[in-house]
Design a protein around this motif. Structure first.
Motif, PDB file in Angstrom:
ATOM      1  N   GLU A 188     -21.937  46.299  65.284  1.00 19.75           N
ATOM      2  CA  GLU A 188     -22.252  47.692  66.061  1.00 19.75           C
ATOM      3  C   GLU A 188     -22.034  49.087  65.222  1.00 19.75           C
ATOM      4  OE1 GLU A 188     -20.605  50.521  69.713  1.00 19.75           O
ATOM      5  OE2 GLU A 188     -19.627  48.359  69.264  1.00 19.75           O
ATOM      6  N   PRO A 189     -21.115  48.880  64.051  1.00 16.22           N
ATOM      7  CA  PRO A 189     -21.413  49.613  63.621  1.00 16.22           C
ATOM      8  C   PRO A 189     -22.957  50.257  62.079  1.00 16.22           C
ATOM      9  CG  PRO A 189     -19.202  49.277  62.798  1.00 16.22           C
ATOM     10  CD  PRO A 189     -19.547  48.360  63.794  1.00 16.22           C
ATOM     11  N   TRP A 190     -22.771  48.936  61.362  1.00 16.51           N
ATOM     12  CA  TRP A 190     -23.975  48.565  60.981  1.00 16.51           C
ATOM     13  C   TRP A 190     -25.887  48.792  62.162  1.00 16.51           C
ATOM     14  CZ3 TRP A 190     -29.172  45.921  61.317  1.00 16.51           C
ATOM     15  CH2 TRP A 190     -29.695  45.561  60.185  1.00 16.51           C
ATOM     16  N   LEU A 191     -25.336  49.160  63.502  1.00 16.38           N
ATOM     17  CA  LEU A 191     -26.408  48.826  64.281  1.00 16.38           C
ATOM     18  C   LEU A 191     -26.632  50.258  64.464  1.00 16.38           C
ATOM     19  CD1 LEU A 191     -26.011  45.957  66.872  1.00 16.38           C
ATOM     20  CD2 LEU A 191     -28.111  46.237  65.219  1.00 16.38           C
ATOM     21  N   GLN A 192     -25.241  51.497  64.565  1.00 18.13           N
ATOM     22  CA  GLN A 192     -25.763  52.116  65.155  1.00 18.13           C
ATOM     23  C   GLN A 192     -26.313  52.862  63.765  1.00 18.13           C
ATOM     24  OE1 GLN A 192     -24.296  54.126  67.763  1.00 18.13           O
ATOM     25  NE2 GLN A 192     -23.164  52.959  69.033  1.00 18.13           N
ATOM     26  N   ALA A 193     -25.618  52.500  62.427  1.00 15.85           N
ATOM     27  CA  ALA A 193     -26.342  52.877  61.988  1.00 15.85           C
ATOM     28  C   ALA A 193     -28.364  53.452  61.549  1.00 15.85           C
ATOM     29  CB  ALA A 193     -25.645  52.767  60.950  1.00 15.85           C
ATOM     30  N   LEU A 194     -28.243  51.913  62.172  1.00 14.59           N
ATOM     31  CA  LEU A 194     -29.747  51.399  61.855  1.00 14.59           C
ATOM     32  C   LEU A 194     -30.485  52.508  62.684  1.00 14.59           C
ATOM     33  CD1 LEU A 194     -32.710  50.076  61.718  1.00 14.59           C
ATOM     34  CD2 LEU A 194     -31.346  48.004  63.128  1.00 14.59           C
ATOM     35  N   ARG A 195     -29.201  52.863  64.472  1.00 15.40           N
ATOM     36  CA  ARG A 195     -30.326  53.427  65.536  1.00 15.40           C
ATOM     37  C   ARG A 195     -30.500  55.206  64.686  1.00 15.40           C
ATOM     38  NH1 ARG A 195     -27.449  56.572  69.957  1.00 15.40           N
ATOM     39  NH2 ARG A 195     -28.264  56.483  71.756  1.00 15.40           N
ATOM     40  N   ASP A 196     -29.231  55.096  64.519  1.00 22.42           N
ATOM     41  CA  ASP A 196     -29.411  56.255  64.161  1.00 22.42           C
ATOM     42  C   ASP A 196     -30.721  57.452  62.996  1.00 22.42           C
ATOM     43  OD1 ASP A 196     -26.699  57.408  64.726  1.00 22.42           O
ATOM     44  OD2 ASP A 196     -26.339  57.549  63.181  1.00 22.42           O
ATOM     45  N   LYS A 197     -31.571  56.236  62.768  1.00 27.15           N
ATOM     46  CA  LYS A 197     -32.704  56.315  61.713  1.00 27.15           C
ATOM     47  C   LYS A 197     -33.942  56.581  62.719  1.00 27.15           C
ATOM     48  CE  LYS A 197     -30.523  53.782  56.956  1.00 27.15           C
ATOM     49  NZ  LYS A 197     -31.147  52.982  56.853  1.00 27.15           N
ATOM     50  N   TYR A 198     -33.409  55.893  63.879  1.00 30.88           N
ATOM     51  CA  TYR A 198     -34.784  55.928  65.462  1.00 30.88           C
ATOM     52  C   TYR A 198     -34.440  56.783  65.628  1.00 30.88           C
ATOM     53  CZ  TYR A 198     -35.660  50.891  64.422  1.00 30.88           C
ATOM     54  OH  TYR A 198     -36.820  49.831  63.769  1.00 30.88           O
ATOM     55  N   ALA A 199     -33.798  58.201  66.196  1.00 31.03           N
ATOM     56  CA  ALA A 199     -33.101  58.667  66.557  1.00 31.03           C
ATOM     57  C   ALA A 199     -34.240  60.293  66.187  1.00 31.03           C
ATOM     58  CB  ALA A 199     -32.146  59.314  66.553  1.00 31.03           C
ATOM     59  N   PRO A 200     -35.402  60.843  67.816  1.00 27.05           N
ATOM     60  CA  PRO A 200     -36.212  61.409  68.063  1.00 27.05           C
ATOM     61  C   PRO A 200     -35.902  62.966  66.882  1.00 27.05           C
ATOM     62  CG  PRO A 200     -35.704  61.498  70.055  1.00 27.05           C
ATOM     63  CD  PRO A 200     -34.829  60.383  69.044  1.00 27.05           C
ATOM     64  N   ASP A 201     -36.993  62.973  66.387  1.00 29.27           N
ATOM     65  CA  ASP A 201     -36.604  64.200  65.619  1.00 29.27           C
ATOM     66  C   ASP A 201     -37.060  66.077  66.075  1.00 29.27           C
ATOM     67  OD1 ASP A 201     -36.106  66.837  63.976  1.00 29.27           O
ATOM     68  OD2 ASP A 201     -36.773  66.172  62.185  1.00 29.27           O
ATOM     69  N   ARG A 202     -36.235  66.526  67.183  1.00 28.04           N
ATOM     70  CA  ARG A 202     -36.872  67.527  67.952  1.00 28.04           C
ATOM     71  C   ARG A 202     -37.864  68.283  67.006  1.00 28.04           C
ATOM     72  NH1 ARG A 202     -37.059  64.495  72.609  1.00 28.04           N
ATOM     73  NH2 ARG A 202     -34.711  63.533  72.804  1.00 28.04           N
ATOM     74  N   ALA A 203     -37.219  68.826  66.277  1.00 22.17           N
ATOM     75  CA  ALA A 203     -37.906  70.412  65.886  1.00 22.17           C
ATOM     76  C   ALA A 203     -39.400  69.640  65.101  1.00 22.17           C
ATOM     77  CB  ALA A 203     -37.571  69.980  64.297  1.00 22.17           C
ATOM     78  N   SER A 204     -39.946  68.224  64.365  1.00 20.27           N
ATOM     79  CA  SER A 204     -40.959  68.034  64.528  1.00 20.27           C
ATOM     80  C   SER A 204     -41.392  67.727  65.211  1.00 20.27           C
ATOM     81  CB  SER A 204     -40.825  66.737  63.332  1.00 20.27           C
ATOM     82  OG  SER A 204     -40.447  65.475  64.320  1.00 20.27           O
ATOM     83  N   GLY A 205     -41.255  67.223  66.743  1.00 19.53           N
ATOM     84  CA  GLY A 205     -41.645  66.879  67.754  1.00 19.53           C
ATOM     85  C   GLY A 205     -41.955  65.470  67.666  1.00 19.53           C
ATOM     86  N   ASP A 206     -40.970  64.529  66.672  1.00 18.52           N
ATOM     87  CA  ASP A 206     -41.665  63.511  65.980  1.00 18.52           C
ATOM     88  C   ASP A 206     -40.355  62.431  67.149  1.00 18.52           C
ATOM     89  OD1 ASP A 206     -41.921  60.731  65.568  1.00 18.52           O
ATOM     90  OD2 ASP A 206     -40.670  61.029  64.012  1.00 18.52           O
ATOM     91  N   GLY A 207     -41.363  61.865  68.493  1.00 21.22           N
ATOM     92  CA  GLY A 207     -40.064  61.564  69.343  1.00 21.22           C
ATOM     93  C   GLY A 207     -40.092  59.771  69.776  1.00 21.22           C
TER      94      GLY A 207
END
Length: 257
Positions: free
Chosen positions: A129-148
């Motif tokens: 689960e910690p490994w996947l949480q770190a991977l999930r963070d990399k997919y999180a959208p950047d609202r400032a850049s509009g990358d969703g």
């Protein structure tokens, strides 16, 4: 000239860097561009390793796979290395995957092939689960850049890998204690804009300039309320030119005993 002067003026030949010898069970297959494919090959199994030979990435992957084989108490003929690559290959050959429609199979393959290209050599027990949480963070959208869009990529990957690990654990319950993909959450994607209707003026211009085939496709989208994949799958025999009607009845696959 003295003997000392002669020694000082002599140039030593340059040493050329030598390619490191592959460690045990590593097979090197030459590529056309001069590179090489690297595999851990043992007991009738082959696991892809990242290159180049001798790099940090190579040694990290090699150590994980080698420990998996060395630590197994099963006989060599029965020894199985439980990697992401093996789990995905098992799922793609399963009855559950073959039961999907061709379009869905293609979508699953695209998602899974991207993931195993980067993490195919990773052992399933190391995906926690910690490994996947770190991977999930990399997919999180950047609202400032509009990358969703990456949020949708994560949700698709999570869904596919839940099915992969569930299927693999039914065949190899010893591979992992549970399915950690179920314990990580989906990502909330930005509001979709694809559902917005075209302005009437734009639609009229497109219809006027479209070919008959494309115009028929647009009419199918607009007037049938069917999914896009169902509209593109319509065949000519579904249309009755005399009655000017289109048969929208869904075809059900024949049941198998």
């Amino acid at each position: 000239m003295t003997k000392t002067d002669t020694k000082r003026g002599r140039r030593k030949p340059r040493s050329t860097p030598s390619t490191p010898a592959p460690p045990p069970y590593v097979k090197v297959v030459a590529k056309a561009d001069g590179g090489a494919y690297l595999y851990y090959q043992r007991d009738g199994q082959r696991v892809a390793l990242p290159g180049p030979l001798g790099s940090v990435a190579f040694h990290g992957a090699y150590d994980r796979v080698h420990r998996g084989f060395e630590g197994s108490r099963a006989p060599a003929a029965e020894r199985v290395i439980h990697t992401v690559e093996r789990a995905i290959a098992t799922y793609l050959g399963s009855a559950d995957f073959r039961a999907l429609k061709p379009g869905s199979q293609g979508d699953y393959r695209r998602v899974l092939d991207r993931f195993r290209a980067h993490f195919g050599e990773v052992l399933l027990p190391r995906i926690t689960e910690p490994w996947l949480q770190a991977l999930r963070d990399k997919y999180a959208p950047d609202r400032a850049s509009g990358d969703g869009g990456r949020a949708n990529d994560w949700t698709a990957l999570r869904s596919r890998m839940i099915a992969v690990v569930d299927t693999y654990r039914k065949r190899h319950p010893e591979a992992a204690a549970g399915n950690p993909w179920r314990d990580v959450r989906r990502l909330k994607a930005a509001a979709a804009r694809s559902h917005r209707p075209w302005p009437s003026g734009v639609l009229l211009k497109v219809m006027a300039g479209a070919t008959p085939e494309f115009r028929a496709l647009l009419v199918g989208y607009l007037l049938t309320a069917q999914r896009g994949g169902d509209v593109t799958a319509f065949s000519p025999d579904r249309y009755d030119p005399a009655a000017r009607t289109l048969d929208l009845q869904q075809e059900r696959p024949a049941s198998r005993c």
